[in-house]
Design an enzyme around this catalytic site. Structure first.
Site, PDB file in Angstrom:
ATOM      1  N   HIS A  51     110.841  72.503  -5.197  1.00 57.90           N
ATOM      2  CA  HIS A  51     109.411  72.161  -5.289  1.00 57.90           C
ATOM      3  C   HIS A  51     109.152  71.009  -6.257  1.00 57.90           C
ATOM      4  O   HIS A  51     108.081  70.402  -6.224  1.00 57.90           O
ATOM      5  CB  HIS A  51     108.586  73.401  -5.676  1.00 57.90           C
ATOM      6  CG  HIS A  51     108.689  73.824  -7.102  1.00 57.90           C
ATOM      7  ND1 HIS A  51     109.474  74.889  -7.514  1.00 57.90           N
ATOM      8  CD2 HIS A  51     108.104  73.353  -8.242  1.00 57.90           C
ATOM      9  CE1 HIS A  51     109.348  75.045  -8.815  1.00 57.90           C
ATOM     10  NE2 HIS A  51     108.542  74.119  -9.291  1.00 57.90           N
ATOM     11  N   ASP A 106     114.606  77.629  -3.231  1.00 54.58           N
ATOM     12  CA  ASP A 106     113.926  76.659  -4.099  1.00 54.58           C
ATOM     13  C   ASP A 106     114.910  75.877  -4.961  1.00 54.58           C
ATOM     14  O   ASP A 106     114.662  75.607  -6.132  1.00 54.58           O
ATOM     15  CB  ASP A 106     112.876  77.336  -4.985  1.00 54.58           C
ATOM     16  CG  ASP A 106     111.937  76.323  -5.645  1.00 54.58           C
ATOM     17  OD1 ASP A 106     111.753  75.232  -5.068  1.00 54.58           O
ATOM     18  OD2 ASP A 106     111.401  76.614  -6.728  1.00 54.58           O
ATOM     19  N   GLY A 128     106.514  71.765 -15.905  1.00 55.56           N
ATOM     20  CA  GLY A 128     107.454  70.729 -16.336  1.00 55.56           C
ATOM     21  C   GLY A 128     108.811  71.300 -16.673  1.00 55.56           C
ATOM     22  O   GLY A 128     109.810  70.588 -16.687  1.00 55.56           O
ATOM     23  N   ASN A 129     108.847  72.620 -16.970  1.00 53.60           N
ATOM     24  CA  ASN A 129     110.127  73.298 -17.203  1.00 53.60           C
ATOM     25  C   ASN A 129     110.867  73.574 -15.897  1.00 53.60           C
ATOM     26  O   ASN A 129     112.066  73.877 -15.918  1.00 53.60           O
ATOM     27  CB  ASN A 129     109.908  74.637 -17.915  1.00 53.60           C
ATOM     28  CG  ASN A 129     110.046  74.525 -19.422  1.00 53.60           C
ATOM     29  OD1 ASN A 129     109.116  74.804 -20.151  1.00 53.60           O
ATOM     30  ND2 ASN A 129     111.209  74.106 -19.886  1.00 53.60           N
ATOM     31  N   SER A 130     110.155  73.538 -14.779  1.00 50.19           N
ATOM     32  CA  SER A 130     110.776  73.840 -13.492  1.00 50.19           C
ATOM     33  C   SER A 130     112.008  72.976 -13.264  1.00 50.19           C
ATOM     34  O   SER A 130     111.959  71.751 -13.409  1.00 50.19           O
ATOM     35  CB  SER A 130     109.781  73.608 -12.350  1.00 50.19           C
ATOM     36  OG  SER A 130     108.766  74.579 -12.362  1.00 50.19           O
ATOM     37  N   LEU A 165     122.255  88.860   9.947  1.00 48.85           N
ATOM     38  CA  LEU A 165     122.630  90.188  10.440  1.00 48.85           C
ATOM     39  C   LEU A 165     121.825  90.600  11.663  1.00 48.85           C
ATOM     40  O   LEU A 165     122.346  91.208  12.583  1.00 48.85           O
ATOM     41  CB  LEU A 165     122.460  91.221   9.321  1.00 48.85           C
ATOM     42  CG  LEU A 165     122.862  92.662   9.611  1.00 48.85           C
ATOM     43  CD1 LEU A 165     124.350  92.739  10.015  1.00 48.85           C
ATOM     44  CD2 LEU A 165     122.598  93.550   8.407  1.00 48.85           C
ATOM     45  N   GLY A 166     120.540  90.248  11.674  1.00 51.13           N
ATOM     46  CA  GLY A 166     119.707  90.520  12.839  1.00 51.13           C
ATOM     47  C   GLY A 166     119.006  91.860  12.827  1.00 51.13           C
ATOM     48  O   GLY A 166     118.917  92.529  13.860  1.00 51.13           O
ATOM     49  N   VAL A 167     118.495  92.267  11.642  1.00 53.82           N
ATOM     50  CA  VAL A 167     117.756  93.526  11.559  1.00 53.82           C
ATOM     51  C   VAL A 167     116.430  93.306  10.830  1.00 53.82           C
ATOM     52  O   VAL A 167     116.316  92.435   9.975  1.00 53.82           O
ATOM     53  CB  VAL A 167     118.551  94.613  10.804  1.00 53.82           C
ATOM     54  CG1 VAL A 167     119.754  95.057  11.605  1.00 53.82           C
ATOM     55  CG2 VAL A 167     118.970  94.129   9.420  1.00 53.82           C
TER      56      VAL A 167
END
Length: 461
Positions: free
Chosen positions: A116, A147, A219-221, A276-278
């Site tokens: 982001h 992210d 800003g820490n992101s 996995l498909g569940v």
């Protein structure tokens, strides 16, 4: 009166003795150790001094045009449109600037940050600690589901950070958050690990956060969360706050997830997850009684032709273990499966009719599932909404889902974004890809109605 007082104490003592309550006290002769003295200062400077040069400041520029602004729900509100009438209507174009942080992971200029932070950026500039030169960065790869993103600058002999196994992080460990909050410059804050394995926060699709009370602010992101030895345990990502300021609940993406995703982004520019498909959910205490008081991920649906279906898994099975790793919740299963490479064969242990069973399951590629039935149109990748999408996005409507948007496309300029749902084109309601293909068969511009987080917007495309 004195006798009565003594009698009352005796009665209270007898009552306590009858109940058998014993209160646990600390040893009476405990001594205090003082961490500081007048002849020295307690400091982490020697640890932090080396790490500081591994943290970078990231600034981005993004051009926002009028069409993108009008796609904002506020600008579709009659009140806001009326407000802008006296000010030249909606602004047609502006340059958006933002600040974030990043962590150097290789000597030759690879830097990891949050997706982001750099998403949609037209220009990315990196500043190194103690270096006045500005470096232009290019995007190597990004993964929206976790992210995370990798960017690169042309530089040599950089101070790459040292990683620590995040599975060994403990609640109570002393940690430091490094970044550039509010653009004031390099900043270091201290706290402890408040929790590990945090999920269900709703920030990204794959969550396994380290929670900390070390101040993490705008800003820490993308900055570093390190332990007291100076080793990276996570990438600072988000906070929970009603005001936007820090309230002591910050989240960092654990280093093990970081290295897994970053390796793939550097090697191939993308991260492909296993599938996995569940459909799954957590279970209550009452439901747990049907599974011998176990907890795990309850299968509520199995997709046709999926790895789970081929292995014989069924609705009602409770998955309790994957390759020897205990599973106690739906989010834990999701993160565990997502950490494996596609085509890997895993042993799935589950409860069925109060009996423990196991199956060997050959996982598939999540991307291959998504691309089945895709349709491309003017920079859009579309797929028909199914039950899995409805569960993930918490929706009940029908339409076609925007899987991806080329940022240089006509559709992106018009304001369409990933996870938008196209529900109508001109007068035609859209429920399937075939509906969309028929409605857009001609090359004329059309009114496209999209659903986005509870709003319905109209865009010309």
């Amino acid at each position: 009166m004195k006798k009565l007082f003594l009698l009352s104490l005796l009665t209270l003592s007898l009552l306590n003795a009858k109940e058998g309550v014993e209160f646990k006290y600390s040893p009476k002769d405990m001594e205090r150790n003082y961490p500081t003295a007048q002849n020295y200062i307690l400091s982490y400077n020697n640890v932090l001094e080396n790490v500081r040069s591994s943290i970078v400041n990231i600034s981005i520029k993004k051009e926002i045009n009028g069409n993108q602004l009008s796609a904002n729900p506020f600008f579709n509100d009659p009140f806001f449109r009326e407000f802008f009438k006296g000010y030249g209507d909606i602004p047609q174009e502006r340059i958006q600037q933002a600040l974030g942080s990043g962590v150097i992971v290789s000597k030759d200029g690879y830097i990891i940050t949050n997706n982001h932070v750099i998403d949609g950026a037209d220009q990315i500039t990196v500043n190194l600690a103690g270096d006045k030169k500005e470096y232009e960065a290019k995007v190597i790869g990004k993964d929206e589901k976790s992210d995370l993103a990798i960017i690169k600058i042309e530089a040599k002999n950089l101070n790459a950070i040292t990683f620590y196994n995040s599975d060994k992080v403990k609640v109570g460990d002393v940690v430091f958050a490094l970044g550039n909050p509010f653009g004031v410059g390099e900043t270091i804050t201290q706290g402890i690990v408040s929790a590990t394995g945090r999920s269900g926060v709703g920030i990204v699709e794959y969550e396994d956060f380290i929670q900390t009370d070390a101040s993490i602010n705008p800003g820490n992101s993308g900055g570093a969360l390190i332990n007291s030895a100076g080793h990276l345990i996570g990438i600072n990502s988000a906070i929970i706050s009603k005001s936007g300021g820090n309230v002591g609940i910050g989240f960092a993406i654990p280093s093990n997830m970081v290295t897994t995703v970053a390796t793939s982004l550097i090697d191939s520019g993308k991260y492909t997850r296993a599938y996995l498909g569940v459909n799954i959910s957590d279970i209550s205490d009452d439901m747990s009684k049907f599974y011998n008081d176990n907890y795990g991920a309850l299968i509520t649906g199995v997709e046709d032709n999926s790895p789970a279906a081929k292995a014989g898994l069924k609705r009602g099975d409770l998955i309790i273990e994957i390759n020897g790793k205990k599973i106690t919740s739906a989010s834990e299963l999701k993160n565990t499966v997502g950490s494996y490479a596609p085509s890997k064969v895993v042993i799935v242990k589950f409860l069925r009719d109060k009996k423990v069973e196991s199956r060997n399951v050959a996982l598939a590629t999540l991307d291959s599932k998504i691309t089945n039935g895709e349709f491309e149109y003017k920079g859009l990748k579309l797929t028909q909404i199914d039950s899995t999408h409805k569960q993930q996005l918490n929706i009940t409507i029908n339409g076609v889902l925007v899987v991806n948007v080329d940022e240089k496309s006509e559709a992106y300029s018009a304001g369409i974004r990933k996870n938008d749902i196209i529900i109508q084109v001109e007068e035609s309601e859209i429920a399937t890809l075939d509906d969309f293909k028929k409605a857009t068969a001609s090359k004329d511009k059309k009114r496209v109605f999209i659903f986005r987080r509870g709003y319905i917007l109209a865009i010309v495309l």
